[in-house]
Design an enzyme around this catalytic site. Structure first.
Site, PDB file in Angstrom:
ATOM      1  N   ASN A 115      42.338  47.618  62.377  1.00  0.00           N
ATOM      2  CA  ASN A 115      41.156  48.034  62.115  1.00  0.00           C
ATOM      3  C   ASN A 115      40.565  48.657  63.361  1.00  0.00           C
ATOM      4  OD1 ASN A 115      38.214  48.048  60.810  1.00  0.00           O
ATOM      5  ND2 ASN A 115      37.884  46.611  62.308  1.00  0.00           N
ATOM      6  N   ARG A 173      32.585  48.322  56.966  1.00  0.00           N
ATOM      7  CA  ARG A 173      33.998  48.996  57.239  1.00  0.00           C
ATOM      8  C   ARG A 173      33.946  50.165  58.187  1.00  0.00           C
ATOM      9  NH1 ARG A 173      34.355  47.982  50.920  1.00  0.00           N
ATOM     10  NH2 ARG A 173      35.821  46.284  50.900  1.00  0.00           N
ATOM     11  N   ASP A 182      36.224  51.342  66.243  1.00  0.00           N
ATOM     12  CA  ASP A 182      36.750  51.418  64.927  1.00  0.00           C
ATOM     13  C   ASP A 182      37.872  52.589  64.594  1.00  0.00           C
ATOM     14  OD1 ASP A 182      36.353  49.666  62.657  1.00  0.00           O
ATOM     15  OD2 ASP A 182      35.527  51.163  61.870  1.00  0.00           O
ATOM     16  N   ARG A 210      50.153  39.540  58.419  1.00  0.00           N
ATOM     17  CA  ARG A 210      48.740  39.343  58.247  1.00  0.00           C
ATOM     18  C   ARG A 210      48.007  40.545  58.668  1.00  0.00           C
ATOM     19  NH1 ARG A 210      44.377  37.879  61.738  1.00  0.00           N
ATOM     20  NH2 ARG A 210      42.929  36.561  61.008  1.00  0.00           N
ATOM     21  N   ASP A 212      44.763  41.613  60.012  1.00  0.00           N
ATOM     22  CA  ASP A 212      43.495  41.131  60.539  1.00  0.00           C
ATOM     23  C   ASP A 212      42.305  41.987  60.196  1.00  0.00           C
ATOM     24  OD1 ASP A 212      42.229  39.539  62.969  1.00  0.00           O
ATOM     25  OD2 ASP A 212      41.686  41.571  63.779  1.00  0.00           O
ATOM     26  N   HIS A 216      36.852  44.677  57.086  1.00  0.00           N
ATOM     27  CA  HIS A 216      36.550  45.920  57.771  1.00  0.00           C
ATOM     28  C   HIS A 216      37.252  47.215  57.614  1.00  0.00           C
ATOM     29  CE1 HIS A 216      33.770  42.945  59.598  1.00  0.00           C
ATOM     30  NE2 HIS A 216      34.965  42.001  59.689  1.00  0.00           N
ATOM     31  N   GLU A 248      43.274  39.359  55.778  1.00  0.00           N
ATOM     32  CA  GLU A 248      41.951  38.428  56.112  1.00  0.00           C
ATOM     33  C   GLU A 248      40.767  38.861  55.823  1.00  0.00           C
ATOM     34  OE1 GLU A 248      39.595  36.683  59.728  1.00  0.00           O
ATOM     35  OE2 GLU A 248      40.040  38.799  59.831  1.00  0.00           O
ATOM     36  N   ASN A 313      42.021  27.782  60.615  1.00  0.00           N
ATOM     37  CA  ASN A 313      42.751  28.554  61.186  1.00  0.00           C
ATOM     38  C   ASN A 313      42.527  28.761  62.667  1.00  0.00           C
ATOM     39  OD1 ASN A 313      40.375  30.027  61.376  1.00  0.00           O
ATOM     40  ND2 ASN A 313      41.147  31.748  60.339  1.00  0.00           N
ATOM     41  N   ARG A 352      49.555  27.744  54.610  1.00  0.00           N
ATOM     42  CA  ARG A 352      49.928  28.084  55.912  1.00  0.00           C
ATOM     43  C   ARG A 352      49.406  26.806  56.794  1.00  0.00           C
ATOM     44  NH1 ARG A 352      46.982  32.681  58.336  1.00  0.00           N
ATOM     45  NH2 ARG A 352      45.043  31.181  58.109  1.00  0.00           N
TER      46      ARG A 352
HETATM   47  C1  QV4 Z   1      30.671  41.186  73.023  1.00  0.00           C
HETATM   48  C2  QV4 Z   1      29.423  40.663  72.569  1.00  0.00           C
HETATM   49  C3  QV4 Z   1      28.704  41.449  71.282  1.00  0.00           C
HETATM   50  C4  QV4 Z   1      28.818  42.915  71.851  1.00  0.00           C
HETATM   51  C5  QV4 Z   1      30.315  43.287  72.297  1.00  0.00           C
HETATM   52  C6  QV4 Z   1      29.990  44.751  72.984  1.00  0.00           C
HETATM   53  O1  QV4 Z   1      29.387  39.150  72.191  1.00  0.00           O
HETATM   54  O2  QV4 Z   1      27.516  40.990  71.022  1.00  0.00           O
HETATM   55  O3  QV4 Z   1      28.380  43.511  70.564  1.00  0.00           O
HETATM   56  O4  QV4 Z   1      30.557  42.496  73.313  1.00  0.00           O
HETATM   57  O5  QV4 Z   1      31.149  45.266  73.514  1.00  0.00           O
HETATM   58  C7  QV4 Z   1      35.435  38.926  71.593  1.00  0.00           C
HETATM   59  C8  QV4 Z   1      34.284  38.274  72.408  1.00  0.00           C
HETATM   60  C9  QV4 Z   1      32.945  38.978  72.107  1.00  0.00           C
HETATM   61  C10 QV4 Z   1      32.744  40.234  72.244  1.00  0.00           C
HETATM   62  C11 QV4 Z   1      34.059  41.040  71.890  1.00  0.00           C
HETATM   63  C12 QV4 Z   1      34.335  42.541  72.409  1.00  0.00           C
HETATM   64  O6  QV4 Z   1      34.386  36.841  71.976  1.00  0.00           O
HETATM   65  O7  QV4 Z   1      31.829  37.752  72.475  1.00  0.00           O
HETATM   66  O8  QV4 Z   1      31.683  40.981  72.161  1.00  0.00           O
HETATM   67  O9  QV4 Z   1      35.087  40.298  72.261  1.00  0.00           O
HETATM   68  O10 QV4 Z   1      34.299  42.503  73.699  1.00  0.00           O
HETATM   69  C13 QV4 Z   1      38.617  37.279  68.117  1.00  0.00           C
HETATM   70  C14 QV4 Z   1      37.498  36.428  68.415  1.00  0.00           C
HETATM   71  C15 QV4 Z   1      36.374  37.261  68.856  1.00  0.00           C
HETATM   72  C16 QV4 Z   1      36.849  38.214  69.768  1.00  0.00           C
HETATM   73  C17 QV4 Z   1      37.824  38.924  69.251  1.00  0.00           C
HETATM   74  C18 QV4 Z   1      38.262  40.264  70.132  1.00  0.00           C
HETATM   75  O11 QV4 Z   1      37.138  35.635  67.421  1.00  0.00           O
HETATM   76  O12 QV4 Z   1      35.195  36.426  69.379  1.00  0.00           O
HETATM   77  O13 QV4 Z   1      35.766  39.050  70.285  1.00  0.00           O
HETATM   78  O14 QV4 Z   1      39.029  38.407  68.997  1.00  0.00           O
HETATM   79  O15 QV4 Z   1      38.681  39.720  71.347  1.00  0.00           O
HETATM   80  C19 QV4 Z   1      34.219  37.864  61.414  1.00  0.00           C
HETATM   81  C20 QV4 Z   1      35.407  39.011  60.737  1.00  0.00           C
HETATM   82  C21 QV4 Z   1      36.877  38.646  60.791  1.00  0.00           C
HETATM   83  C22 QV4 Z   1      37.026  37.882  62.285  1.00  0.00           C
HETATM   84  C23 QV4 Z   1      35.956  36.919  62.380  1.00  0.00           C
HETATM   85  C24 QV4 Z   1      36.177  36.223  63.770  1.00  0.00           C
HETATM   86  O16 QV4 Z   1      34.923  39.480  59.473  1.00  0.00           O
HETATM   87  O17 QV4 Z   1      37.756  39.476  60.469  1.00  0.00           O
HETATM   88  O18 QV4 Z   1      34.550  37.457  62.315  1.00  0.00           O
HETATM   89  N1  QV4 Z   1      38.439  37.361  62.216  1.00  0.00           N
HETATM   90  C25 QV4 Z   1      39.487  38.222  62.873  1.00  0.00           C
HETATM   91  C26 QV4 Z   1      40.442  37.264  63.709  1.00  0.00           C
HETATM   92  C27 QV4 Z   1      39.712  36.729  65.117  1.00  0.00           C
HETATM   93  C28 QV4 Z   1      39.310  38.243  65.767  1.00  0.00           C
HETATM   94  C29 QV4 Z   1      39.204  39.405  65.126  1.00  0.00           C
HETATM   95  C30 QV4 Z   1      39.292  39.449  63.623  1.00  0.00           C
HETATM   96  C31 QV4 Z   1      39.032  40.645  65.713  1.00  0.00           C
HETATM   97  O19 QV4 Z   1      40.930  36.114  63.220  1.00  0.00           O
HETATM   98  O20 QV4 Z   1      40.448  35.971  65.631  1.00  0.00           O
HETATM   99  O21 QV4 Z   1      38.378  37.795  66.818  1.00  0.00           O
HETATM  100  O22 QV4 Z   1      40.178  41.239  65.741  1.00  0.00           O
HETATM  101  O23 QV4 Z   1      34.099  36.782  60.199  1.00  0.00           O
HETATM  102 CA    CA Z   2      36.703  49.418  60.211  1.00  0.00          CA
END
Ligand code: QV4
Ligand code: CA
Length: 388
Positions: A115, A173, A182, A210, A212, A216, A248, A313, A352
């Site tokens: 994504n 999205r 994005d 999977r 991810d 979105h 996901e 998970n 899983r």
């Molecule tokens: C930070 C600030 C934000 C700001 C941003 C600006 O907190 O407010 O907008 O900077 O640049 C990490 C940090 C997060 C940071 C971001 C960007 O935790 O604080 O934002 O990086 O630098 C995992 C973690 C996220 C992590 C991300 C990428 O959970 O915390 O973000 O990896 O490193 C929704 C979605 C679902 C998602 C779920 C967590 O619908 O799709 O949230 N789940 C999947 C994965 C998950 C992963 C992602 C998606 C992203 O299972 O592990 O997020 O690929 O529900």
């Molecule tokens: Ca998107």
């Protein structure tokens, strides 16, 4: 002839919904943040003899290196390129793992982060797991290559450029999920780069993906990528086998986007499963196990043949993502074993199991401030998994 037609019809319908496991193997395990060399050994010494069907692995493609905090697990969800080159290992180790696991009948499913690329604040330079140069501010990822044209900056309508409301499917999205650049998945160029990455993995021998952050991505864009994918490698799979797909999508109800929009592409994660099972086993809200009699669709879950289910998970095990406080994890060992045992015994969905690592939980105002901690490591290098 009739028999043949029936078989091919079955093949067509089943296709991307089938995990491509060996006969009688009905579950996969997520080996979160494991190294490829350890997974290869685990397939041979434990998973195959114990009837596991496959392994979900952490994203194998090059990601940003985050040093503040120090090498969090979540850096792997911020891609820099599609080179197979991460803390889990290089491409040779990846190939060896896929070969050895397939040879003992255990499938490999890749966590595909398609994504987005890294966060908009990711900076510029070569702080990436393979040393590839990138410039997040300029939208440059020459190791793919992607440039400004390949991102949704122009399409997103919110003033922040981020997702402000989950009630608006366009924002969810086309805008940036917590700042991630994005990808413009409606572009054939972008779809092709992603399909090339996935086809490289398919040709090596992986059995599925999977997807991810599927919520979105537009279901039609996902379909266009999937239509470009090769059949599975005939060294291990029958001719014409399609990659297993599970998307996901967190749908607990009440949002603009629903799981059912994605059924045409493959299976979908059923997040209600772990949330409800946790509530029942904890005996919260007057729930009890006797009520599990009609567990499955009877509880308002998606159709069984579309569901990928799990107790917890890698996100909700540590307070990320969704599910809430009812989610059972290894921190509640006794109840967790009951939940996992029940899940494995029950026929609903494809199951899983979660396998990760312990970290020093430390709550401040109800929040675990150590929710970022990466796998056990020596100066950033993931440690060998020891065989007890
Ligand atoms: C930070 C600030 C934000 C700001 C941003 C600006 O907190 O407010 O907008 O900077 O640049 C990490 C940090 C997060 C940071 C971001 C960007 O935790 O604080 O934002 O990086 O630098 C995992 C973690 C996220 C992590 C991300 C990428 O959970 O915390 O973000 O990896 O490193 C929704 C979605 C679902 C998602 C779920 C967590 O619908 O799709 O949230 N789940 C999947 C994965 C998950 C992963 C992602 C998606 C992203 O299972 O592990 O997020 O690929 O529900
Ligand atoms: Ca998107």
């Amino acid at each position: 002839m009739k028999f043949f037609l029936l078989l091919s019809a079955l093949g067509l319908c089943w296709a991307q919904y089938s995990p491509n496991t060996q006969q009688g193997r009905t579950s996969m395990v997520h080996l979160f943040e494991w190294r490829w060399v350890d997974i290869a050994q685990e397939c041979e010494r434990y998973l195959a003899p114990n009837g596991f069907g496959g392994v979900q692995i952490s994203p194998p493609n090059e990601n940003i290196v985050v040093n503040n905090p120090s090498r969090p697990w979540w850096e792997r969800y911020q891609p820099i390129s599609y080179k197979i080159c991460t803390r889990s290992g290089n491409e040779n180790e990846f190939r060896d793992m896929v070969t050895r696991c397939n040879n003992v009948g255990v499938r490999i499913y890749v966590d595909a982060v398609i994504n987005h690329m890294c966060g908009e604040g990711g900076g510029a330079g070569t702080s990436s797991t393979c040393g590839s140069y990138f410039n997040a501010g300029n939208r440059e990822f020459p190791a793919v290559p992607y440039s400004g044209w390949d991102f949704n900056d122009g399409k997103c309508k919110t003033s922040s450029g981020g997702i402000d409301s989950y009630n608006d499917a366009y924002q969810v999205r086309d805008c940036r999920l917590v700042g991630f650049l994005d990808l413009a998945l409606e572009k054939d160029y972008v779809r092709t780069q992603i399909a090339n990455y996935m086809n490289n993995l398919i040709d090596i021998g992986v059995a599925g993906f999977r997807l991810d952050a599927s919520k979105h991505m537009w279901p039609g864009d996902i379909k266009a990528v999937l239509d470009k994918l090769h059949n599975l490698n005939t060294k291990w799979f029958p001719g014409g086998s399609r990659p297993f797909i599970f998307q996901e999508v967190i749908d607990l109800g009440g949002e603009a986007i629903t799981s059912s929009e994605y059924f045409g592409n493959g299976r979908v994660t059923e997040f209600k499963y772990g949330a409800k099972l946790g509530t029942v086993i904890r005996r919260w809200n007057g729930e009890k196990m006797a009520y599990l009699k009609n567990w499955g669709e009877g509880w308002g879950f998606m159709p069984s043949d579309r569901a990928l289910v799990f107790v917890d998970n890698h996100d909700n095990q540590r307070g990320h993502g969704a599910g809430g406080s009812s989610i059972l994890t290894f921190w509640d060992a006794r109840l967790y074993k009951m939940a996992v045992g029940f899940m494995l015994a029950h026929p609903y969905g494809f199951t899983r199991v979660m396998s990760s690592y312990r970290w020093p939980r430390y709550f401040v105002n109800g929040q675990d401030v150590n929710d970022w901690i990466g796998p056990p490591n020596n100066n950033g290098v993931i440690k060998e998994v020891t065989n007890y």
